[in-house]
Design a protein around this motif. Structure first.
Motif, mmCIF file in Angstrom:
data_model
loop_
_atom_site.group_PDB
_atom_site.id
_atom_site.type_symbol
_atom_site.label_atom_id
_atom_site.label_comp_id
_atom_site.label_asym_id
_atom_site.label_seq_id
_atom_site.Cartn_x
_atom_site.Cartn_y
_atom_site.Cartn_z
ATOM 1 N N GLU A 7 1.025 -1.383 -0.322
ATOM 2 C CA GLU A 7 0.542 -0.132 0.226
ATOM 3 C C GLU A 7 0.833 1.214 0.062
ATOM 4 O O GLU A 7 1.588 1.095 0.606
ATOM 5 C CB GLU A 7 -0.720 0.075 1.658
ATOM 6 C CG GLU A 7 -1.846 0.989 0.798
ATOM 7 C CD GLU A 7 -2.862 0.996 2.672
ATOM 8 O OE1 GLU A 7 -3.681 0.715 2.368
ATOM 9 O OE2 GLU A 7 -2.044 1.107 3.202
ATOM 10 N N ILE A 8 0.708 2.252 -0.873
ATOM 11 C CA ILE A 8 0.852 3.182 -0.963
ATOM 12 C C ILE A 8 0.522 4.096 -0.646
ATOM 13 O O ILE A 8 -0.648 4.195 -1.357
ATOM 14 C CB ILE A 8 1.784 3.420 -2.714
ATOM 15 C CG1 ILE A 8 3.196 2.581 -2.610
ATOM 16 C CG2 ILE A 8 2.859 4.792 -2.714
ATOM 17 C CD1 ILE A 8 3.465 2.413 -4.389
ATOM 18 N N VAL A 9 0.479 4.863 0.364
ATOM 19 C CA VAL A 9 -0.288 6.718 0.956
ATOM 20 C C VAL A 9 0.079 8.017 0.008
ATOM 21 O O VAL A 9 1.860 7.798 0.594
ATOM 22 C CB VAL A 9 -0.436 6.859 2.910
ATOM 23 C CG1 VAL A 9 -0.769 7.290 2.638
ATOM 24 C CG2 VAL A 9 -0.286 5.359 3.054
ATOM 25 N N VAL A 10 -0.180 8.663 -0.095
ATOM 26 C CA VAL A 10 0.122 9.701 -0.638
ATOM 27 C C VAL A 10 -0.480 10.559 -0.238
ATOM 28 O O VAL A 10 -1.914 11.051 0.470
ATOM 29 C CB VAL A 10 -0.311 9.871 -2.017
ATOM 30 C CG1 VAL A 10 0.152 11.149 -3.442
ATOM 31 C CG2 VAL A 10 -0.478 8.660 -3.246
ATOM 32 N N SER A 11 0.463 12.015 0.350
ATOM 33 C CA SER A 11 0.227 12.850 1.040
ATOM 34 C C SER A 11 0.074 14.164 0.793
ATOM 35 O O SER A 11 0.820 14.289 -0.555
ATOM 36 C CB SER A 11 1.480 12.787 2.335
ATOM 37 O OG SER A 11 1.305 14.313 3.135
ATOM 38 N N VAL A 12 -0.930 14.506 0.158
ATOM 39 C CA VAL A 12 -1.201 15.794 -0.381
ATOM 40 C C VAL A 12 -1.222 17.073 0.524
ATOM 41 O O VAL A 12 -0.786 17.707 0.138
ATOM 42 C CB VAL A 12 -2.345 16.255 -1.056
ATOM 43 C CG1 VAL A 12 -2.646 15.125 -2.491
ATOM 44 C CG2 VAL A 12 -3.201 15.973 -0.020
ATOM 45 N N GLY A 13 -0.935 17.184 1.899
ATOM 46 C CA GLY A 13 -0.814 18.371 2.771
ATOM 47 C C GLY A 13 -0.716 17.317 4.226
ATOM 48 O O GLY A 13 -1.605 16.747 4.485
ATOM 49 N N LYS A 14 -0.946 19.111 5.037
ATOM 50 C CA LYS A 14 -1.370 18.113 6.466
ATOM 51 C C LYS A 14 -2.013 19.431 7.255
ATOM 52 O O LYS A 14 -2.282 20.877 6.109
ATOM 53 C CB LYS A 14 -0.124 18.666 7.723
ATOM 54 C CG LYS A 14 1.446 16.981 6.788
ATOM 55 C CD LYS A 14 1.377 17.471 7.671
ATOM 56 C CE LYS A 14 2.451 16.078 7.827
ATOM 57 N NZ LYS A 14 4.229 15.457 8.331
ATOM 58 N N ALA A 15 -3.093 19.351 8.291
ATOM 59 C CA ALA A 15 -3.901 20.655 8.490
ATOM 60 C C ALA A 15 -2.926 20.662 9.705
ATOM 61 O O ALA A 15 -3.288 18.963 10.737
ATOM 62 C CB ALA A 15 -5.315 20.282 8.163
ATOM 63 N N ARG A 16 -3.586 21.417 10.740
ATOM 64 C CA ARG A 16 -3.582 21.553 12.101
ATOM 65 C C ARG A 16 -4.243 21.997 12.674
ATOM 66 O O ARG A 16 -3.782 23.296 13.046
ATOM 67 C CB ARG A 16 -1.860 22.233 12.799
ATOM 68 C CG ARG A 16 -0.838 20.985 12.296
ATOM 69 C CD ARG A 16 0.291 21.443 12.635
ATOM 70 N NE ARG A 16 0.423 21.244 14.198
ATOM 71 C CZ ARG A 16 1.085 20.493 14.619
ATOM 72 N NH1 ARG A 16 1.623 19.515 13.884
ATOM 73 N NH2 ARG A 16 1.061 20.012 15.998
ATOM 74 N N GLY A 67 3.931 2.475 4.003
ATOM 75 C CA GLY A 67 4.504 2.840 5.740
ATOM 76 C C GLY A 67 4.851 4.147 6.613
ATOM 77 O O GLY A 67 4.277 5.036 6.204
ATOM 78 N N ASP A 68 5.773 4.111 7.082
ATOM 79 C CA ASP A 68 6.187 5.438 7.152
ATOM 80 C C ASP A 68 7.438 6.094 6.794
ATOM 81 O O ASP A 68 8.661 7.099 6.891
ATOM 82 C CB ASP A 68 6.732 6.425 8.766
ATOM 83 C CG ASP A 68 7.741 5.382 9.045
ATOM 84 O OD1 ASP A 68 8.675 3.797 8.439
ATOM 85 O OD2 ASP A 68 8.068 4.858 10.541
ATOM 86 N N LYS A 69 8.136 5.113 4.988
ATOM 87 C CA LYS A 69 9.413 5.511 4.219
ATOM 88 C C LYS A 69 8.578 5.979 3.052
ATOM 89 O O LYS A 69 8.615 5.984 2.541
ATOM 90 C CB LYS A 69 9.876 4.790 4.289
ATOM 91 C CG LYS A 69 10.331 3.832 5.629
ATOM 92 C CD LYS A 69 11.758 4.104 6.619
ATOM 93 C CE LYS A 69 12.397 3.489 6.992
ATOM 94 N NZ LYS A 69 12.862 4.344 8.093
ATOM 95 N N LEU A 70 9.504 7.946 3.160
ATOM 96 C CA LEU A 70 9.191 8.574 1.756
ATOM 97 C C LEU A 70 10.108 7.802 0.926
ATOM 98 O O LEU A 70 11.277 6.804 1.176
ATOM 99 C CB LEU A 70 9.785 10.276 2.053
ATOM 100 C CG LEU A 70 9.577 10.842 1.101
ATOM 101 C CD1 LEU A 70 8.085 11.456 0.657
ATOM 102 C CD2 LEU A 70 10.861 11.964 1.503
ATOM 103 N N VAL A 71 8.991 7.275 -0.075
ATOM 104 C CA VAL A 71 10.008 6.436 -1.406
ATOM 105 C C VAL A 71 9.803 6.728 -2.527
ATOM 106 O O VAL A 71 10.728 6.932 -3.652
ATOM 107 C CB VAL A 71 9.268 5.076 -1.261
ATOM 108 C CG1 VAL A 71 9.340 4.158 0.273
ATOM 109 C CG2 VAL A 71 7.828 5.406 -1.817
ATOM 110 N N ALA A 72 8.391 8.974 -2.869
ATOM 111 C CA ALA A 72 9.361 9.040 -4.034
ATOM 112 C C ALA A 72 8.039 10.247 -3.440
ATOM 113 O O ALA A 72 7.357 10.902 -2.458
ATOM 114 C CB ALA A 72 8.680 8.008 -5.314
ATOM 115 N N ARG A 73 7.981 11.079 -4.450
ATOM 116 C CA ARG A 73 7.594 12.699 -5.017
ATOM 117 C C ARG A 73 7.276 12.666 -6.071
ATOM 118 O O ARG A 73 7.700 11.947 -7.283
ATOM 119 C CB ARG A 73 8.781 13.935 -4.963
ATOM 120 C CG ARG A 73 8.970 13.959 -2.812
ATOM 121 C CD ARG A 73 9.145 15.370 -2.775
ATOM 122 N NE ARG A 73 10.228 15.441 -1.475
ATOM 123 C CZ ARG A 73 10.459 15.358 -0.822
ATOM 124 N NH1 ARG A 73 12.118 14.259 -1.697
ATOM 125 N NH2 ARG A 73 10.926 15.707 0.176
ATOM 126 N N GLY A 74 5.744 12.930 -6.442
ATOM 127 C CA GLY A 74 5.230 13.141 -7.804
ATOM 128 C C GLY A 74 4.155 14.309 -7.844
ATOM 129 O O GLY A 74 4.212 15.251 -6.341
#
Length: 97
Positions: free
Chosen positions: A23-32, A62-69
């Motif tokens: 499973e690859i999780v794509v992070s588009v941003g964070k909110a706080r 998991g918690d490892k950054l593997v790529a950007r796109g």
């Protein structure tokens, strides 16, 4: 991270792990937001993120950054389906060694 090489990456057909799905999780941003503000959110509320639409997204296993796109719309039968065009991949061998 290093730039993607030209050409296709081919899976190793002799390695049994190459057929295991991940499973690859794509992070588009964070909110706080504050908890009180989060509790006030309802249907159709807008939660601002720390990124802009044109900013790169990050791909994690998991918690490892593997790529950007970059996000783009996938061409095909399903209008509006998102895809990610990879622009950088992590040098995972450095992290493992």
């Amino acid at each position: 991270m290093t730039e993607l090489p030209d050409g296709d990456a081919r899976p190793d057909s002799h390695n049994p792990f190459s057929a295991v799905p991940i499973e690859i999780v794509v992070s588009v941003g964070k909110a706080r937001p504050l908890v009180r503000d989060l509790m006030r959110l309802g249907e159709n509320a807008v939660l601002g993120l720390d990124r802009r639409v044109e900013d790169p997204v990050e791909l994690y296993v998991g918690d490892k950054l593997v790529a950007r796109g970059e996000l783009e719309e996938l061409e095909g039968d399903v209008p509006g389906q998102l895809a990610v065009r990879l622009t950088e991949i992590a040098n995972l061998r450095d992290e493992l060694g």
